[in-house]
Design an enzyme around this catalytic site. Structure first.
Site, PDB file in Angstrom:
ATOM      1  N   SER A 117       0.845  -1.182   0.000  1.00 30.13           N
ATOM      2  CA  SER A 117       0.000   0.000   0.000  1.00 30.13           C
ATOM      3  C   SER A 117       0.892   1.248   0.000  1.00 30.13           C
ATOM      4  CB  SER A 117      -0.950  -0.073   1.211  1.00 30.13           C
ATOM      5  OG  SER A 117      -2.082   0.716   0.980  1.00 30.13           O
ATOM      6  N   LYS A 132       4.313   2.042  -2.276  1.00 31.98           N
ATOM      7  CA  LYS A 132       4.732   3.216  -3.044  1.00 31.98           C
ATOM      8  C   LYS A 132       6.183   3.546  -2.669  1.00 31.98           C
ATOM      9  CE  LYS A 132       0.196   5.417  -2.015  1.00 31.98           C
ATOM     10  NZ  LYS A 132      -0.737   4.674  -2.810  1.00 31.98           N
ATOM     11  N   HIS A 155      -6.847  -6.469   1.472  1.00 23.55           N
ATOM     12  CA  HIS A 155      -5.709  -5.595   1.175  1.00 23.55           C
ATOM     13  C   HIS A 155      -4.480  -5.996   1.998  1.00 23.55           C
ATOM     14  CE1 HIS A 155      -3.688  -2.046  -0.211  1.00 23.55           C
ATOM     15  NE2 HIS A 155      -3.832  -1.338   0.889  1.00 23.55           N
TER      16      HIS A 155
END
Ligand code: NAG
Ligand code: NAG
Ligand code: NAG
Ligand code: NAG
Ligand code: NAG
Ligand code: NAG
Length: 396
Positions: A211, A215, A345
């Protein structure tokens, strides 16, 4: 007592040879980047054309172009990643690796932890995990847990300029948190390179995160060529998704865009707001080119189709376009793409295990393995013609 010791340490001349990762030392044989490199482009910008319009024709041109693209990312999106600190020192005590960095008489220390593998031979390959490990730990690999929030805070907008990086570089307060994290990872590598007792093979380092930290893993891999393998997991917009594609995907679904992301957190430098608030089409870069900074090193992208917010179509199209860069370099199989059907997730579906292991085998163990896969989930398709108006050269 601790402060005095640190101050003393700072007086000792730097004993480490630290590769320069900032962008000011571009070889002077590379073309000069124009002062104003912005240019309207609603499609994904051409990685094979310098900002001055000259084409990239050779591998050595491409090395120059990577320097330029790194500079453009730091200028427009991330903020500058500083080069050599005055000195870097490290020590290891049990699982604790203490990294002490001195700049202009200021000092910060941070302490990632190392979990050594039950199997394998020292010095071990290692995976540096931003904020905690969210992929299965491969056999024979050390796991270094890095508390990136400590280096650049990322709670919300109030985190601007907060964290140890900013204590050291107060003049870089406009920087995004991600470039601060990447800087910290480079300092971990500096220390590991000169600390044989840490038993880590610094030629076999991977970075990962999920997540927001995915990045960050991509940014870290893009900005330090010592990292052998980069594994962003479900990194979404601002990671493996492209800004232009996320804007487009947001027309049909609720996908995070640049204009939203700069309101949410401080991952990007303040100068990125100008583009996020108006149009990302003026950026001379997009994230296929961030992935292209990792080439020819290993890049395994792990995605999840289940969250529209992450822009799964955007990430797929962006990485499919990034794949052209790896193809141009003759290392098509150094970028692997693995997207799963919907799941929680940052959980890791076991059926993606073999793809992860293939990349670990090739890039951390020098084993022969098949990393030639590009696997979207569902019915995702990407119309290259709509987004790409340049061709892919074969660079030599
Ligand atoms: C930079 O160049 C672009 C495209 O030519 C132009 O639209 C923009 O206004 C320029 N920006 C500045 C600050 O000069
Ligand atoms: C490692 O750090 C932790 C947390 O600060 C501390 O509790 C522990 O005693 C340290 N271990 C060693 C061996 O230094
Ligand atoms: C250690 O290696 C053996 C043989 O490769 C393997 O079967 C076992 O699962 C490994 N153990 C761990 C803890 O990774
Ligand atoms: C959005 O929907 C339109 C019309 O339904 C379709 O043509 C387009 O491909 C979709 N775009 C994306 C990114 O899904
Ligand atoms: C961008 O938009 C936000 C929200 O409207 C605003 O707070 C911010 O000041 C703007 N930044 C720039 C550089 O225009
Ligand atoms: C793929 O497309 C078919 C036919 O339009 C549809 O029935 C199916 O649900 C789609 N699958 C996914 C995972 O979106």
């Amino acid at each position: 007592m601790r402060l005095n010791l640190s101050a003393l340490i700072c007086l000792i001349p730097a004993v480490l040879s630290i590769p320069f990762e900032g962008f000011t030392k571009r070889p002077n044989t590379c073309p000069k980047t124009p002062v104003n490199a912005t240019r309207y482009d609603a499609k994904l910008p051409d990685p094979f054309m310098f900002a001055n319009g000259r084409p990239v024709k050779t591998l050595s041109d491409f090395a120059c172009r990577q320097r330029e693209v790194s500079e453009l990312f730091q200028t427009f999106e991330l903020g500058a990643k500083p080069g050599n600190p005055d000195s870097v020192f490290g020590s290891i005590s049990g699982p604790n690796l203490t990294v002490t960095v001195c700049v202009h008489g200021r000092t910060v220390s941070f302490t990632p932890t190392i979990a050594y593998p039950a199997n394998g031979t020292a010095p071990h390959p290692a995976i540096i995990a931003l904020g905690g490990l969210t992929i299965p730990a491969p056999s024979g690999v050390a796991i270094i847990i890095y508390n990136n929030d400590d280096i650049g805070a990322q709670l919300d907008q109030s985190s601007r300029d907060q964290g140890k990086f900013f204590e050291l570089y107060p003049e870089l307060g406009a920087n995004g948190a991600m470039v601060a994290w990447a800087w910290g990872i480079s300092r971990i590598l500096d220390v590991l390179e000169t600390l044989p007792e840490a038993n880590i093979n610094t030629k076999k380092i991977a970075v990962t995160g999920c997540s927001r930290n995915g990045k960050g893993a991509l940014v870290a891999g893009a900005l330090d060529s010592r990292i052998a393998l980069t594994i962003p997991q479900e990194s979404g917009s601002g990671g493996t998704a492209c800004w232009r594609l996320s804007d487009y995907e947001n027309h049909n679904a609720s996908t995070q865009t640049a204009s939203e992301i700069v309101q949410e957190n401080v991952w990007f430098a303040t100068q990125f707001d100008d583009f996020a608030n108006t149009t990302v089409d003026m950026l001379p870069i997009d994230h296929h080119m961030l992935a292209g900074l990792v080439a020819p090193r290993g890049l395994l992208v792990i995605d999840n189709i289940g969250y529209e917010w992450l822009g799964p179509w955007s990430s797929y199209g962006c990485m499919k376009t990034a794949h052209r860069i790896f193809q141009a370099l003759g290392v098509s199989d150094h970028l692997g793409y693995s997207m799963s059907p919907s799941h929680l997730h940052c959980s890791f579906p076991s059926n993606q295990g073999p793809e992860l292991q293939a990349f670990v085998d090739k890039f951390l163990f020098d084993k022969i393995s098949d990393t030639n896969f590009f696997n979207p989930a569902g019915n995702i398709t990407f119309d290259d013609a709509q987004w790409v108006d340049w061709s892919t050269p074969h660079l030599r």
